[in-house]
Design a protein around this motif. Structure first.
Motif, mmCIF file in Angstrom:
data_model
loop_
_atom_site.group_PDB
_atom_site.id
_atom_site.type_symbol
_atom_site.label_atom_id
_atom_site.label_comp_id
_atom_site.label_asym_id
_atom_site.label_seq_id
_atom_site.Cartn_x
_atom_site.Cartn_y
_atom_site.Cartn_z
ATOM 1 N N SER A 27 35.083 0.080 -21.354
ATOM 2 C CA SER A 27 36.101 -0.805 -20.785
ATOM 3 C C SER A 27 37.022 -1.312 -21.902
ATOM 4 O O SER A 27 36.706 -1.169 -23.092
ATOM 5 N N ALA A 28 38.125 -1.950 -21.507
ATOM 6 C CA ALA A 28 39.043 -2.513 -22.504
ATOM 7 C C ALA A 28 38.293 -3.522 -23.380
ATOM 8 O O ALA A 28 38.461 -3.544 -24.606
ATOM 9 N N GLU A 29 37.436 -4.343 -22.766
ATOM 10 C CA GLU A 29 36.669 -5.333 -23.562
ATOM 11 C C GLU A 29 35.735 -4.622 -24.525
ATOM 12 O O GLU A 29 35.543 -5.057 -25.663
ATOM 13 N N GLY A 30 35.123 -3.541 -24.040
ATOM 14 C CA GLY A 30 34.202 -2.774 -24.880
ATOM 15 C C GLY A 30 34.929 -2.179 -26.083
ATOM 16 O O GLY A 30 34.435 -2.226 -27.213
ATOM 17 N N ALA B 152 34.398 -3.089 -30.066
ATOM 18 C CA ALA B 152 34.154 -2.056 -31.080
ATOM 19 C C ALA B 152 35.156 -2.182 -32.222
ATOM 20 O O ALA B 152 34.795 -2.128 -33.399
ATOM 21 N N ALA B 153 36.437 -2.379 -31.863
ATOM 22 C CA ALA B 153 37.477 -2.462 -32.900
ATOM 23 C C ALA B 153 37.242 -3.669 -33.806
ATOM 24 O O ALA B 153 37.493 -3.626 -35.002
ATOM 25 N N ALA C 236 43.327 7.529 -30.518
ATOM 26 C CA ALA C 236 44.542 6.796 -30.885
ATOM 27 C C ALA C 236 44.454 5.354 -30.382
ATOM 28 O O ALA C 236 44.804 4.404 -31.091
ATOM 29 N N ASP C 237 43.932 5.188 -29.175
ATOM 30 C CA ASP C 237 43.821 3.850 -28.592
ATOM 31 C C ASP C 237 42.930 2.953 -29.469
ATOM 32 O O ASP C 237 43.313 1.850 -29.850
ATOM 33 N N ARG D 299 43.679 -0.295 -32.451
ATOM 34 C CA ARG D 299 43.256 -1.698 -32.281
ATOM 35 C C ARG D 299 42.723 -2.306 -33.588
ATOM 36 O O ARG D 299 42.471 -3.510 -33.661
ATOM 37 N N LEU D 300 42.498 -1.471 -34.629
ATOM 38 C CA LEU D 300 41.777 -1.951 -35.813
ATOM 39 C C LEU D 300 42.581 -2.910 -36.691
ATOM 40 O O LEU D 300 42.023 -3.876 -37.227
#
Ligand SMILES: Cc1cc2nc3c(=O)[nH]c(=O)nc-3n(C[C@H](O)[C@H](O)[C@H](O)COP(=O)(O)O)c2cc1C
Length: 435
Positions: free
Chosen positions: A210-213, A217-218, A239-240, A244-245
């Motif tokens: 999910s987006a939260e997941g 992770a990031a 890429a997504d 986010r990093l």
């Protein structure tokens, strides 16, 4: 003449088959999912192949299907970290990764167990943080107790931050310091019983999609175990997540992306394709085909003929027919896709499941598979792979014997372990020791 840029190195991990039908349990070569000799065989093979790590999944409640234990495949398995501690004694360099749920454990106890594994293995421990939080699993742990979906990652993030405070709580010269954590999820204080372990912080893996997941992770993980295992989906995911990093002051190399993938080898591509089709037929028995369909549809379809057409009725999106397994996000869309495929090719239920759900990721001669793996990594669809064999425990043998040497020849895989810790194998930065 200028030197060509170094080729991106591939990271490899070995997934010990879970209790599902990826493993062809009916094959006489498939052994126990519980005996230590099975774990030992796969781990020793992975280490012979100079893999980064060995990986164990986790299921905290036996899966149920329509009110009955799902027992078409094998059922039951031992607890991950206990198995990894035993494997630490029979391996030297291989990383040892265990899936452990952040919803149903407590930071102090789990941080102790992971730090202990890191000591006993001399710096090879990893934790796959999962948040599977359904009420069904929760019943095994606390009365009526589970976490709302929205709160799972709030707890996981604070859980991991707290574990890291505990791992940091000893001084560099080896003395315990008092810790105190006072947050919305955990209020604990005292001293941590385990001295700082060789990696400082065991490697952290994340597997939610999910987006939260992805954001979790990031912000905090070292590795992502993902299901995005096709070239296009892999590139998009890569890429997504790498994008986010920067928000967390992290570099792209600080988070490795490793899809779970399957493979079938043959002497020629044609032979491998034939073998792959046969494996799919064995994985998707007539009974398994109906079960796979019921998992999507969320309805009792036991009256349907596996060799007949797909049901006309639409899936029930809110069904609780299947318990203990994550359901696809949009069952109605999946059903539509399956129906279109079945109509276009004139496929039965079983044939549709075989075509849709049972495809292996890499099929071909060792040279074909080695080239495809390199392409994935070179074109940023992945940093490496978590290989899921279809035989327990010998399914990795041919990969290590036949594909690893080709990857080494191509200069994209190590020819010996350079470091001793998992963090070193993965090329991860040392954690900053926060005093
Ligand atoms: C490739 C992959 C492997 C997973 N393995 C496990 C597992 O072994 N045990 C488990 O409880 N959850 C497992 N999960 C579930 C997730 O880690 C996560 O808890 C769940 O998908 C919900 O998170 P999400 O909403 O971010 O996807 C896995 C998920 C993925 C994508």
């Amino acid at each position: 003449m200028s030197t060509p840029p170094a080729r991106k190195r591939i990271h490899l991990a070995a997934h010990f088959p879970g209790v599902n039908s990826t493993t062809v349990w009916s094959d006489p070569r498939s052994g126990s999912q519980i005996d230590f000799s099975s774990f030992e065989h796969l781990a020793r093979t992975a280490e012979r192949g100079l893999f980064d790590f060995f990986f164990l999944a986790e299921g905290l409640r036996l899966r149920e299907h329509n009110g009955r234990i799902h027992d078409l495949d094998v059922v039951g398995r031992p607890e991950s970290i206990t198995v990894l501690n035993a494997l630490a004694a029979v391996t030297d360099r291989l990383g040892l990764a265990g899936t452990v749920n952040a919803t149903f454990n407590e930071p102090y106890e789990l941080a102790r167990r992971l730090a202990s594994l890191d000591h006993l293995s001399a710096g090879r421990a990893a934790w796959n943080v999962v948040t599977s939080s359904d009420a069904f699993t929760g019943e095994n742990f606390r009365r009526g107790g589970y976490l709302d979906r929205a709160d799972r990652y709030t707890r996981a993030a604070e859980f991991l931050a707290t574990a890291r405070e505990l791992w940091d709580s000893w001084t560099p010269d080896g003395r315990p310091r008092p810790f105190a954590h006072d947050g919305p999820q955990f209020g604990i204080e005292g001293e941590f019983t385990v001295p700082r372990s060789p990696q400082g912080h065991p490697v952290v893996i994340q597997a939610g999609d999910s987006a939260e997941g992805r954001e979790f992770a990031a912000s905090a993980a070292d590795v992502i175990f993902t299901r995005h295992s096709t070239l296009e989906a892999g590139r998009e995911f890569y890429a997504d997540v790498k994008g986010r990093l920067a928000r967390y002051g992290r570099e792209p190399g600080d988070l490795k992306i490793m899809p779970g993938v399957t493979y079938v080898l043959g002497d020629t591509d044609a032979e491998a394709q034939e073998e792959a089709a046969e494996i799919r037929r064995l994985q998707v028995s007539p009974q398994n085909a109906i079960l796979a369909l019921e998992q999507i549809w969320g309805r009792d379809l036991s009256g349907y003929d596996p060799d007949g057409p797909l049901p006309d009725v639409d899936p029930d999106p809110d069904s609780a027919l299947v318990q203990g397994r994550v359901r696809v996000a949009d069952p109605v869309a999946v059903a539509r896709k399956w129906r279109a495929l079945s109509e276009a090719k004139g496929l039965s239920i079983r044939q549709t499941v075989i075509e849709s759900a049972g495809r292996q990721s890499f099929v071909g001669s060792p040279a074909t598979v080695a080239a495809a793996l390199e392409e994935f990594v070179a074109t940023d669809a992945a940093d490496g792979f978590i290989l899921v064999p279809h035989l327990t425990p010998g399914g990795l043998d041919d990969f290590v014997d036949r594909v690893v040497p080709l990857l080494q020849e191509r200069g994209v895989f190590r020819t010996e372990y350079a470091g001793t810790t998992l963090r070193a194998h993965l090329g991860l930065p040392e954690p900053v020791w926060k005093g």
